[in-house]
Design an enzyme around this catalytic site. Structure first.
Site, PDB file in Angstrom:
ATOM      1  N   CYS A   2      18.419   8.336 -81.448  1.00  0.00           N
ATOM      2  CA  CYS A   2      18.176   9.677 -83.136  1.00  0.00           C
ATOM      3  C   CYS A   2      19.040   9.348 -84.313  1.00  0.00           C
ATOM      4  O   CYS A   2      18.983   9.333 -85.350  1.00  0.00           O
ATOM      5  CB  CYS A   2      18.204  10.608 -82.143  1.00  0.00           C
ATOM      6  SG  CYS A   2      19.537  11.328 -81.102  1.00  0.00           S
TER       7      CYS A   2
ATOM      8  N   HIS B  46      22.096  16.868 -85.883  1.00  0.00           N
ATOM      9  CA  HIS B  46      22.136  15.944 -86.232  1.00  0.00           C
ATOM     10  C   HIS B  46      22.332  15.720 -87.345  1.00  0.00           C
ATOM     11  O   HIS B  46      21.790  15.063 -88.361  1.00  0.00           O
ATOM     12  CB  HIS B  46      22.388  14.248 -85.557  1.00  0.00           C
ATOM     13  CG  HIS B  46      21.670  14.017 -84.209  1.00  0.00           C
ATOM     14  ND1 HIS B  46      22.087  15.231 -82.967  1.00  0.00           N
ATOM     15  CD2 HIS B  46      21.271  13.270 -83.911  1.00  0.00           C
ATOM     16  CE1 HIS B  46      21.825  14.850 -82.295  1.00  0.00           C
ATOM     17  NE2 HIS B  46      21.309  14.073 -81.965  1.00  0.00           N
TER      18      HIS B  46
HETATM   19  N1  LIG Z   1      16.890  15.156 -77.401  1.00  0.00           N
HETATM   20  C1  LIG Z   1      16.846  13.980 -78.795  1.00  0.00           C
HETATM   21  O1  LIG Z   1      17.506  14.148 -79.415  1.00  0.00           O
HETATM   22  C2  LIG Z   1      16.190  12.348 -78.177  1.00  0.00           C
HETATM   23  C3  LIG Z   1      15.968  11.638 -79.540  1.00  0.00           C
HETATM   24  C4  LIG Z   1      15.838  10.574 -79.059  1.00  0.00           C
HETATM   25  C5  LIG Z   1      15.115  10.520 -77.366  1.00  0.00           C
HETATM   26  N2  LIG Z   1      15.634  11.044 -77.222  1.00  0.00           N
HETATM   27  C6  LIG Z   1      14.867  10.052 -75.896  1.00  0.00           C
HETATM   28  O2  LIG Z   1      13.373  10.815 -74.985  1.00  0.00           O
HETATM   29  C7  LIG Z   1      13.838  11.213 -73.309  1.00  0.00           C
HETATM   30  C8  LIG Z   1      13.472  12.640 -73.220  1.00  0.00           C
HETATM   31  O3  LIG Z   1      14.478  13.354 -73.622  1.00  0.00           O
HETATM   32  P1  LIG Z   1      14.145  15.239 -74.255  1.00  0.00           P
HETATM   33  O4  LIG Z   1      14.951  15.868 -75.368  1.00  0.00           O
HETATM   34  O5  LIG Z   1      13.203  15.486 -73.834  1.00  0.00           O
HETATM   35  O6  LIG Z   1      14.663  15.862 -72.445  1.00  0.00           O
HETATM   36  P2  LIG Z   1      13.600  17.119 -71.479  1.00  0.00           P
HETATM   37  O7  LIG Z   1      13.889  18.274 -72.582  1.00  0.00           O
HETATM   38  O8  LIG Z   1      15.033  16.692 -70.480  1.00  0.00           O
HETATM   39  O9  LIG Z   1      12.383  16.601 -71.528  1.00  0.00           O
HETATM   40  C9  LIG Z   1      12.096  14.605 -70.204  1.00  0.00           C
HETATM   41  C10 LIG Z   1      11.286  15.021 -69.182  1.00  0.00           C
HETATM   42  O10 LIG Z   1      11.195  14.077 -69.110  1.00  0.00           O
HETATM   43  C11 LIG Z   1       9.742  13.822 -67.653  1.00  0.00           C
HETATM   44  N3  LIG Z   1      10.215  14.020 -66.492  1.00  0.00           N
HETATM   45  C12 LIG Z   1      12.086  14.092 -66.113  1.00  0.00           C
HETATM   46  N4  LIG Z   1      12.070  12.944 -64.968  1.00  0.00           N
HETATM   47  C13 LIG Z   1      10.798  11.871 -64.418  1.00  0.00           C
HETATM   48  C14 LIG Z   1      10.167  11.339 -64.000  1.00  0.00           C
HETATM   49  N5  LIG Z   1      10.916  10.955 -63.138  1.00  0.00           N
HETATM   50  N6  LIG Z   1       8.954  11.320 -63.763  1.00  0.00           N
HETATM   51  C15 LIG Z   1       8.087  11.309 -64.879  1.00  0.00           C
HETATM   52  N7  LIG Z   1       8.816  12.291 -65.663  1.00  0.00           N
HETATM   53  C16 LIG Z   1       9.634  12.695 -65.325  1.00  0.00           C
HETATM   54  C17 LIG Z   1      10.331  16.354 -67.603  1.00  0.00           C
HETATM   55  O11 LIG Z   1       9.289  16.161 -66.621  1.00  0.00           O
HETATM   56  P3  LIG Z   1       9.293  17.585 -66.276  1.00  0.00           P
HETATM   57  O12 LIG Z   1       9.680  18.428 -67.284  1.00  0.00           O
HETATM   58  O13 LIG Z   1       8.654  17.337 -65.262  1.00  0.00           O
HETATM   59  O14 LIG Z   1      11.208  17.519 -64.724  1.00  0.00           O
HETATM   60  C18 LIG Z   1      10.253  15.813 -68.548  1.00  0.00           C
HETATM   61  O15 LIG Z   1       8.906  16.445 -69.551  1.00  0.00           O
HETATM   62  C19 LIG Z   1      14.976  10.290 -73.199  1.00  0.00           C
HETATM   63  O16 LIG Z   1      14.703   9.458 -73.163  1.00  0.00           O
HETATM   64  C20 LIG Z   1      15.516  10.822 -74.604  1.00  0.00           C
HETATM   65  O17 LIG Z   1      17.004   9.848 -74.357  1.00  0.00           O
HETATM   66  C21 LIG Z   1      15.726  12.226 -76.744  1.00  0.00           C
END
Ligand SMILES: NC(=O)c1ccc[n+]([C@@H]2O[C@H](COP(=O)([O-])OP(=O)(O)OC[C@H]3O[C@@H](n4cnc5c(N)ncnc54)[C@H](OP(=O)(O)O)[C@@H]3O)[C@@H](O)[C@H]2O)c1
Length: 346
Positions: free
Chosen positions: A127, A242
């Site tokens: 990001c 950010h």
């Molecule tokens: N947040 C940001 O600003 C941002 C920016 C760029 C990239 N990202 C990337 O995007 C991803 C998610 O970020 P987020 O902020 O959305 O996180 P989050 O709100 O914690 O959500 C995580 C998601 O992944 C699922 N998950 C976790 N373990 C899993 C597994 N073993 N199998 C299948 N699904 C699984 C969770 O499902 P459950 O609900 O069932 O646990 C949930 O749907 C990360 O890789 C992060 O690095 C985030």
């Protein structure tokens, strides 16, 4: 009628996944079916207007054209190649594949042509890199870039849902004269604090992985390994969006006035720059928008070829979900949603 796709959204219950589901509908992506996936914990749960959440199994992943992933690096490491093998084109939000040589790392406004040679997996940048390169691209094209000095002020939503709860719970406790809950998402209390520790330190490295991502991903996206990058990534008690202070040392002379003109004409950028009237980009205002906001554009008094600027964007939207959906749109427009073998034969 044009082609319509069967789309998987992996991590559909998370912050980024929820937004991807919304954006696919809002932007009218030609999907004939959207299937939400998450962990075993959420399997069977209904997402209103979308459907029942599925767990990842060899059977459940068959028959997709496109899979948008935001479920962390280890899930992507295991399941993105399996989706690709089963015929889907994967757009992945995690860091797992970003620096792999055969994986394009794409920002829709910056290097969409890199999509042409994908091998089934496409990576969405980190990001903080994403929002910065959208603003750097017009300056890079006009004057080249020799060196960047970056300080980030990163929101807790970048760490995930649990970190947002942690900031709110700690703040609530402190405002009510109670002991804050112990930190879980971070090494220290995040409420009323600034942690010079966004990301994590690999053994023996004095930079965090977030700082390393800014270095490596910026060079890969702009296609220029000669750009020198110095970065300090700081986590601040901001819920979303950010902010970044970026010092850009160009190769050729570039005035702040010309930089402002270039940024005003750049796709995906909104210039907000009237500091004497207290007008500049703010995290609170950027949240909910798909644009990258740039302001405080000025000459660095310490270097005749350097410009300072302040760049703010919604890390969950342009920093993640919006760009993933924009990539899907470019893939669709350019006829690139097809398994590797099929594209080679076409
Ligand atoms: N947040 C940001 O600003 C941002 C920016 C760029 C990239 N990202 C990337 O995007 C991803 C998610 O970020 P987020 O902020 O959305 O996180 P989050 O709100 O914690 O959500 C995580 C998601 O992944 C699922 N998950 C976790 N373990 C899993 C597994 N073993 N199998 C299948 N699904 C699984 C969770 O499902 P459950 O609900 O069932 O646990 C949930 O749907 C990360 O890789 C992060 O690095 C985030």
């Amino acid at each position: 009628m044009g082609r319509e796709y069967r789309v998987a959204v992996v991590g559909a219950t998370g912050q980024v996944g929820t937004l991807m589901l919304e954006l696919l509908r809002e932007r009218k992506f030609p999907a004939r079916e959207i299937v939400p996936f998450a962990s075993e914990r959420s399997a069977g749960r209904e997402i209103e207007g979308v459907g029942i959440v599925r767990a990842l199994t060899e059977e459940s992943i068959q028959g997709f054209d496109l899979a948008l992933f935001s479920a962390g690096g280890s899930t992507s490491g295991e399941w993105a190649p399996r989706f690709a093998q089963a015929g889907a084109v994967v757009v992945d939000n995690s860091s797992r594949w970003r620096m792999s040589e055969d994986v394009p790392l794409v920002v829709a406004e910056v290097n969409p042509d890199a999509l042409a040679h994908h091998s089934g997996i496409i990576a969405n940048p980190n990001c903080s890199t994403m929002q910065m390169v959208v603003a750097l691209k017009p300056l890079y094209d006009a004057a080249g870039i020799e060196r960047l000095v970056i300080s980030t002020y990163q929101a807790v939503s970048g760490t995930g849902k649990k970190a947002v709860d942690e900031l709110l719970d700690q703040s609530h406790a402190l405002l009510h004269d109670m002991d804050p809950p112990e930190p879980q998402a971070y090494a220290h209390q995040i409420a009323f604090n600034a942690l010079p520790h966004a990301g994590s330190f690999a053994p023996g490295d004095d930079h965090t992985d977030e700082e390393r991502k800014l270095m490596g991903e910026t060079r890969k996206i702009l296609g220029d390994d000669s750009i020198r990058v110095s970065a300090t990534c700081v986590r601040v008690p901001v819920v979303n969006s950010h902010s970044e202070a970026v010092n850009v040392q160009t190769r050729d002379h570039l005035s702040p006035e010309r930089a402002r003109e270039l940024l005003e004409a750049a796709p995906g950028v909104t210039v907000v720059d009237d500091p004497s009237q207290a007008v500049y980009p703010l995290a609170t205002k950027a949240s909910g928008s798909d644009d990258v906001f740039v302001g405080r554009i000025r000459r660095d008094p310490g270097h005749e070829r350097a410009i300072d600027m302040w760049i703010v964007a919604d890390n969950l939207r342009k920093g993640a979900a919006t760009n993933a959906v924009q990539i899907a749109e470019v893939l669709h427009e350019r006829g690139l949603i097809a398994p590797r073998g099929a594209r080679a034969a076409a």
